[in-house]
Design a protein around this motif. Structure first.
Motif, PDB file in Angstrom:
ATOM      1  N   ASP A   1       0.823  -1.220   0.000  1.00  0.00           N
ATOM      2  CA  ASP A   1       0.000   0.000   0.000  1.00  0.00           C
ATOM      3  C   ASP A   1       0.859   1.274   0.000  1.00  0.00           C
ATOM      4  O   ASP A   1       0.320   2.370   0.108  1.00  0.00           O
ATOM      5  N   HIS A   2       2.174   1.118  -0.062  1.00  0.00           N
ATOM      6  CA  HIS A   2       3.138   2.245  -0.157  1.00  0.00           C
ATOM      7  C   HIS A   2       2.946   3.242   0.973  1.00  0.00           C
ATOM      8  O   HIS A   2       3.174   4.433   0.792  1.00  0.00           O
ATOM      9  N   TYR A   3       2.550   2.751   2.168  1.00  0.00           N
ATOM     10  CA  TYR A   3       2.274   3.665   3.272  1.00  0.00           C
ATOM     11  C   TYR A   3       3.515   4.485   3.616  1.00  0.00           C
ATOM     12  O   TYR A   3       4.580   3.932   3.847  1.00  0.00           O
ATOM     13  N   GLN A   4       3.376   5.780   3.644  1.00  0.00           N
ATOM     14  CA  GLN A   4       4.455   6.742   3.937  1.00  0.00           C
ATOM     15  C   GLN A   4       5.553   6.722   2.877  1.00  0.00           C
ATOM     16  O   GLN A   4       6.641   7.232   3.097  1.00  0.00           O
ATOM     17  N   LEU A   5       5.268   6.123   1.717  1.00  0.00           N
ATOM     18  CA  LEU A   5       6.300   5.974   0.677  1.00  0.00           C
ATOM     19  C   LEU A   5       5.813   6.570  -0.634  1.00  0.00           C
ATOM     20  O   LEU A   5       4.612   6.767  -0.835  1.00  0.00           O
ATOM     21  N   ALA A   6       6.769   6.810  -1.547  1.00  0.00           N
ATOM     22  CA  ALA A   6       6.395   7.303  -2.873  1.00  0.00           C
ATOM     23  C   ALA A   6       5.681   6.188  -3.638  1.00  0.00           C
ATOM     24  O   ALA A   6       5.943   4.998  -3.406  1.00  0.00           O
ATOM     25  N   ALA A   7       4.781   6.571  -4.526  1.00  0.00           N
ATOM     26  CA  ALA A   7       4.050   5.574  -5.326  1.00  0.00           C
ATOM     27  C   ALA A   7       5.043   4.838  -6.229  1.00  0.00           C
ATOM     28  O   ALA A   7       5.999   5.433  -6.724  1.00  0.00           O
ATOM     29  N   PRO A   8       4.833   3.532  -6.445  1.00  0.00           N
ATOM     30  CA  PRO A   8       5.766   2.779  -7.286  1.00  0.00           C
ATOM     31  C   PRO A   8       5.573   3.119  -8.767  1.00  0.00           C
ATOM     32  O   PRO A   8       4.517   3.608  -9.165  1.00  0.00           O
ATOM     33  N   SER A   9       6.594   2.831  -9.557  1.00  0.00           N
ATOM     34  CA  SER A   9       6.482   3.054 -11.001  1.00  0.00           C
ATOM     35  C   SER A   9       5.541   2.014 -11.608  1.00  0.00           C
ATOM     36  O   SER A   9       5.277   0.966 -10.999  1.00  0.00           O
ATOM     37  N   ASP A  10       5.071   2.294 -12.813  1.00  0.00           N
ATOM     38  CA  ASP A  10       4.217   1.322 -13.511  1.00  0.00           C
ATOM     39  C   ASP A  10       4.979   0.016 -13.727  1.00  0.00           C
ATOM     40  O   ASP A  10       4.399  -1.072 -13.655  1.00  0.00           O
ATOM     41  N   LEU A  11       6.269   0.147 -13.979  1.00  0.00           N
ATOM     42  CA  LEU A  11       7.110  -1.038 -14.206  1.00  0.00           C
ATOM     43  C   LEU A  11       7.120  -1.934 -12.967  1.00  0.00           C
ATOM     44  O   LEU A  11       6.957  -3.153 -13.056  1.00  0.00           O
ATOM     45  N   GLU A  12       7.262  -1.299 -11.796  1.00  0.00           N
ATOM     46  CA  GLU A  12       7.317  -2.051 -10.546  1.00  0.00           C
ATOM     47  C   GLU A  12       5.945  -2.682 -10.237  1.00  0.00           C
ATOM     48  O   GLU A  12       5.874  -3.829  -9.799  1.00  0.00           O
ATOM     49  N   LYS A  13       4.884  -1.898 -10.465  1.00  0.00           N
ATOM     50  CA  LYS A  13       3.529  -2.446 -10.229  1.00  0.00           C
ATOM     51  C   LYS A  13       3.294  -3.667 -11.118  1.00  0.00           C
ATOM     52  O   LYS A  13       2.740  -4.674 -10.686  1.00  0.00           O
ATOM     53  N   GLY A  14       3.703  -3.547 -12.385  1.00  0.00           N
ATOM     54  CA  GLY A  14       3.524  -4.643 -13.340  1.00  0.00           C
ATOM     55  C   GLY A  14       4.317  -5.874 -12.930  1.00  0.00           C
ATOM     56  O   GLY A  14       3.830  -7.009 -13.048  1.00  0.00           O
ATOM     57  N   GLU A  15       5.517  -5.652 -12.425  1.00  0.00           N
ATOM     58  CA  GLU A  15       6.368  -6.779 -12.030  1.00  0.00           C
ATOM     59  C   GLU A  15       5.785  -7.505 -10.812  1.00  0.00           C
ATOM     60  O   GLU A  15       5.796  -8.733 -10.752  1.00  0.00           O
ATOM     61  N   LEU A  16       5.245  -6.731  -9.871  1.00  0.00           N
ATOM     62  CA  LEU A  16       4.639  -7.357  -8.684  1.00  0.00           C
ATOM     63  C   LEU A  16       3.406  -8.173  -9.084  1.00  0.00           C
ATOM     64  O   LEU A  16       3.183  -9.277  -8.578  1.00  0.00           O
TER      65      LEU A  16
END
Lengths: 287, 82
Positions: free
Chosen positions: A27-42
């Motif tokens: 949920d990226h709590y307290q963190l920067a949003a992930p890149s589309d590349l990272e979301k896709g990989e997960l």
């Protein structure tokens, strides 16, 4: 995981020597949003785990082969125990005949430490906040947060040029709430947005006035509902805080500011019954 | 592990001991207590050489021909809010 298996010496040693370790917050709590590349990989990893019929879910450990295939996984319900996670990792090291990484390899891939939090507003003051259970039996470690008071907010506690011993200043409720809403314990609920200030005050009393410095005594009271869902069984944090501050009359700025709990209790409910827990709280101005 | 438990026990004992005394909270006592609390964390997990991102880990894995250990969770492991 953080205070159990991931802080176990055997597990730390295996991960450091033989694996490329990485954590990802869903949920990226307290963190920067992930890149589309990272979301896709997960997403690809989750689907691959499911396709292979391996155990796990949102909170899990995965072992990925160099080509990205999920070769093994373990759910948090098992992985949080070092006696499960260490042999799981050791077997992979043995089966794949892995050699230890060199110090340079490890250094080259290790993330740089996070820079300290800085105020986002002109003249703002950063407060570093820590909360933990007093009883190690309930230990989920120590939580930490950062709170920023704007110059307008912290200046309500700043003594006037002609301040005398005994004079008292009070922080507005909104500014006190900013800080107090962060004084909830580490636990399965982690989002500060779920904290609601029922009441809270913070006062500063001038103790002494020197040539260039004013010393102040701080006293606070907290009543925070967490998580606030509107039910009578919502958790409740009640605490008394004590602290001290030093104010530089020339620079017109605080040079130190610390607060800690003298009495702090969190009452949460399990099957309708109150479950009180003693807490320890600490607050310190970032320099 | 034993050291951690001992440190935590000492912290708990010192807290109980000080609460029992007269409530003279001078600056030295306050600073000491704040330091004890903030240094009481279990910090072993932070010694693991975590990679900055999943993509960076995957790249290193390909380059070194060794497995990635991926831990997914909710919240933020760095701040203990998880």
């Amino acid at each position: 995981m953080r205070v159990s298996s991931l802080s176990d010496e055997k597990v730390i040693n295996l991960l450091t020597k033989y694996f490329i370790p990485v954590w990802v917050s869903r949920d990226h709590y307290q963190l920067a949003a992930p890149s589309d590349l990272e979301k896709g990989e997960l997403l690809r990893i989750d689907r691959d785990r499911e396709k292979r019929g391996l155990e796990g879910g949102d909170v899990s450990v995965f072992v990925l082969a160099p080509d990205g295939v999920v070769s093994a996984s373990m759910s948090v319900q098992r992985a949080y125990k070092p006696e499960n996670l260490a042999p799981f990792l050791q077997k992979i090291v043995h089966d794949q005949n892995l050699e230890a990484r060199s110090a340079k390899m490890v250094k080259d891939t290790t993330a740089a430490p996070q820079p300290p939090s800085r105020p986002k507003t002109e003249g703002g003051m950063m407060l570093h906040v820590w909360v933990r259970d007093e009883n190690m039996k309930d230990n989920r470690g120590l939580s930490q947060d950062w709170v920023e008071w704007t110059a307008e907010e912290w200046q309500t506690l700043a003594p006037a040029a002609d301040a005398r011993s005994g004079s008292t200043l009070a922080l507005p409720r909104e500014a006190a709430g900013k800080l107090y809403r962060r004084l909830y314990p580490p636990g399965p609920k982690w989002n500060a947005r779920d904290a609601e200030l029922a009441s809270g005050k913070l006062t500063a009393t001038v103790v002494s006035v020197g040539d260039g410095e004013v010393r102040l005594k701080l006293e606070g009271e907290i009543d925070v509902i967490f998580p606030a869902t509107g039910h009578p069984t919502d958790g409740r944090i009640k605490a008394k805080l004590v602290g001290a501050a030093r104010y530089d009359k020339v620079k017109r700025a605080f040079t130190s500011f610390v607060l800690t709990s003298e009495q702090a209790e969190y009452v949460w409910y399990w099957e309708g019954k109150p479950q009180p827990r003693k807490l320890l709280m600490a607050v310190e101005m970032e320099r | 592990m034993i050291m951690r438990v001992m440190a935590a026990s000492m912290l708990t004992l010192s807290v109980f001991a000080t609460v029992g005394r007269a409530k003279e909270r001078d600056e030295a006592w306050l600073s000491s207590r704040v330091r004890q609390i903030k240094e009481s964390d279990t910090s072993g997990w932070s010694r693991i050489p975590w990679t900055a991102s999943l993509i960076a880990a995957r790249q290193a894995s390909e380059k070194e021909n060794r497995p990635v250990f991926l831990f997914t969770h909710d919240g933020n492991i760095e701040t203990g809010r998880c």
